[in-house]
Design an enzyme around this catalytic site. Structure first.
Site, mmCIF file in Angstrom:
data_model
loop_
_atom_site.group_PDB
_atom_site.id
_atom_site.type_symbol
_atom_site.label_atom_id
_atom_site.label_comp_id
_atom_site.label_asym_id
_atom_site.label_seq_id
_atom_site.Cartn_x
_atom_site.Cartn_y
_atom_site.Cartn_z
ATOM 1 N N TYR A 144 61.445 11.233 40.675
ATOM 2 C CA TYR A 144 61.886 10.197 39.730
ATOM 3 C C TYR A 144 63.410 10.179 39.647
ATOM 4 C CZ TYR A 144 63.146 8.353 35.146
ATOM 5 O OH TYR A 144 63.760 7.678 34.129
ATOM 6 N N HIS A 192 55.294 12.609 26.598
ATOM 7 C CA HIS A 192 56.516 13.025 25.917
ATOM 8 C C HIS A 192 56.221 13.833 24.655
ATOM 9 C CE1 HIS A 192 58.047 9.646 28.398
ATOM 10 N NE2 HIS A 192 58.971 10.553 28.631
ATOM 11 N N ILE A 210 53.056 24.258 23.808
ATOM 12 C CA ILE A 210 54.479 24.515 24.079
ATOM 13 C C ILE A 210 54.572 25.015 25.515
ATOM 14 C CG2 ILE A 210 56.495 25.891 23.451
ATOM 15 C CD1 ILE A 210 55.364 26.115 20.623
HETATM 16 N N1 UFG Z 1 56.882 19.656 26.096
HETATM 17 C C1 UFG Z 1 56.019 20.576 25.564
HETATM 18 N N2 UFG Z 1 54.747 20.167 25.299
HETATM 19 C C2 UFG Z 1 54.299 18.919 25.559
HETATM 20 C C3 UFG Z 1 55.214 17.974 26.114
HETATM 21 C C4 UFG Z 1 56.503 18.379 26.364
HETATM 22 O O1 UFG Z 1 56.362 21.737 25.324
HETATM 23 O O2 UFG Z 1 53.113 18.625 25.318
HETATM 24 C C5 UFG Z 1 58.260 20.086 26.342
HETATM 25 C C6 UFG Z 1 58.692 19.899 27.772
HETATM 26 O O3 UFG Z 1 58.344 20.991 28.552
HETATM 27 C C7 UFG Z 1 60.205 19.716 27.608
HETATM 28 C C8 UFG Z 1 60.346 19.044 26.230
HETATM 29 O O4 UFG Z 1 59.113 19.264 25.567
HETATM 30 O O5 UFG Z 1 60.808 20.957 27.577
HETATM 31 C C9 UFG Z 1 60.595 17.562 26.322
HETATM 32 O O6 UFG Z 1 59.616 17.015 27.191
HETATM 33 P P1 UFG Z 1 59.453 15.450 27.409
HETATM 34 O O7 UFG Z 1 58.326 15.284 28.390
HETATM 35 O O8 UFG Z 1 59.329 14.763 26.099
HETATM 36 O O9 UFG Z 1 60.829 15.023 28.022
HETATM 37 P P2 UFG Z 1 61.583 15.580 29.325
HETATM 38 O O10 UFG Z 1 62.772 16.335 28.814
HETATM 39 O O11 UFG Z 1 60.705 16.266 30.277
HETATM 40 O O12 UFG Z 1 61.934 14.206 30.008
HETATM 41 C C10 UFG Z 1 63.073 13.521 29.740
HETATM 42 C C11 UFG Z 1 62.853 12.044 30.029
HETATM 43 C C12 UFG Z 1 62.612 11.839 31.501
HETATM 44 C C13 UFG Z 1 63.720 12.491 32.284
HETATM 45 C C14 UFG Z 1 63.835 13.943 31.930
HETATM 46 C C15 UFG Z 1 64.980 14.610 32.631
HETATM 47 O O13 UFG Z 1 61.744 11.574 29.315
HETATM 48 O O14 UFG Z 1 62.619 10.457 31.780
HETATM 49 O O15 UFG Z 1 64.085 14.056 30.538
HETATM 50 O O16 UFG Z 1 64.632 15.915 32.943
HETATM 51 F F1 UFG Z 1 63.450 12.399 33.605
#
Ligand code: UFG
Length: 336
Positions: A144, A192, A210
């Site tokens: 992505y 998310h 988590i």
């Molecule tokens: N997380 C959990 N449990 C869940 C979902 C998420 O612990 O059920 C954690 C993830 O591991 C991460 C944090 O929560 O550490 C945030 O996760 P998100 O999926 O909400 O967001 P990301 O940081 O993975 O993603 C965001 C944007 C993406 C982008 C990315 C860059 O949504 O578009 O940052 O790394 F690509």
């Protein structure tokens, strides 16, 4: 931007729809193009003109550019799930990169010079230092992010060759919802953190997982820079104004510059909803960097951008107002 007409591909998606709402509130004429593969018609205000179609369809785009006199493009049409991009990278290269190529060729053919588009913190990969600055190395660790970086590079070459000007906005963690709860975040499937946390008090899941508790952060869980979607929306308006008034092509981070861990977000959500949210520790999610925090000094200095909803409590209150009143998202989301 008075009397300007802005084309918004992907305007029925999460950040797109909030930007269309902000454009409408500012009295800007908006033309939305969306194939509704992940967006929702219900997310659009009545002022927005809507054409259903795909940005990879040049004939379709030509017909829109012929019907509407467009002054600038704010481009959101892309797939955005990191995990899916690793399983099916060609799907991402096709929609994100090829789709943008077709859109740019339509802009060139119709003499439209200005484009603001969605990029992401994922272009950086594992950061070398925090906060991340725009000049830091870009080494995406997922497909992505690689497609978004390739889109940025394509814009840069097109700017040189065809006299286009572009602003690339690298979002950190978009979250929250419009005040009043009329529009908000609705992904299917949802991946998310904040919407998944709020599914617990909404009675849709028993607990939140988590992903990883052994990261080198203050409590062992991943740290992210959560930025309110209405603050992101405002940045698009400022970026388009900047281009329309002769600003040069550039790249900007958009975040609050403050990070919260997964455990801190869960605790803040508990305070907002007024109940305990059970959490279970689970293994790390592959590809997650330990910390992502933006330096947005450049957007503040050059675009005059200022986040106005930067408190994590306010972000969670607005998200909760949306999710509580729309537990199954938009109507069409509920029908799936
Ligand atoms: N997380 C959990 N449990 C869940 C979902 C998420 O612990 O059920 C954690 C993830 O591991 C991460 C944090 O929560 O550490 C945030 O996760 P998100 O999926 O909400 O967001 P990301 O940081 O993975 O993603 C965001 C944007 C993406 C982008 C990315 C860059 O949504 O578009 O940052 O790394 F690509």
């Amino acid at each position: 931007m008075d009397k300007k007409r802005i084309l918004v591909p992907g305007g029925a998606g999460y950040i797109g729809a909030h930007t269309v709402a902000a454009l409408a509130a500012a009295g800007v004429e908006t033309v939305v193009v969306d194939n509704l593969s992940t967006g929702f018609l219900e997310a659009l205000p009545p002022e927005a003109r809507f054409y259903q179609g795909d940005i990879r369809d040049k004939d379709f785009l030509d017909s829109v550019f012929e019907k509407e006199r467009i002054h600038g493009v704010i481009h959101f049409a892309a797939f955005s799930q990191v995990g899916e991009s690793m399983a099916d990278p060609l799907k991402y290269y096709d929609n994100n990169l090829h789709g943008t190529r077709v859109l740019l060729s339509a802009m060139v053919d119709h003499g439209v010079k200005h484009i603001v588009f969605s990029s992401t913190a994922a272009v950086y990969g594992e950061p070398r230092h925090i906060p991340i600055q725009e000049g830091d190395p870009t080494e995406p660790t997922n497909a992505y992010g690689a497609t978004k970086l390739a889109m940025e590079n394509m814009m840069a070459w097109c700017a040189r060759a065809y006299g286009l000007s572009y602003v690339s906005l690298r979002y950190f963690n978009a979250c929250g919802a419009q005040k009043g709860g009329a529009i908000g975040e609705a992904h299917n499937p949802e991946t998310h953190l904040i919407p998944l946390i709020l599914q617990v008090p909404n009675g849709q899941r028993s607990h939140i997982c988590i992903f990883g508790t052994d990261y080198p952060t203050r409590d062992g869980t991943c740290l992210r820079d959560y930025i309110h979607v209405m603050d992101l929306a405002q940045a698009h308006l400022l970026a388009m104004e900047y281009l329309l008034s002769g600003g040069k092509s550039d790249v900007f981070n958009l975040g609050n510059g403050v990070g919260f861990t997964v455990k801190e977000v869960i605790a803040a959500a508990e305070a907002v909803v007024g109940q305990k949210i059970p959490a279970q520790e689970a293994p790390r999610r592959p590809g997650d960097p330990a910390q992502l925090v933006a330096s947005s000094q450049k957007a503040r200095a050059i675009l005059g951008w200022e986040p106005h909803h930067s408190g994590i409590e306010e972000i969670l209150q607005d998200a909760w107002a949306w999710h509580r009143s729309h537990p199954r998202g938009y109507q069409s989301c509920a029908r799936r």
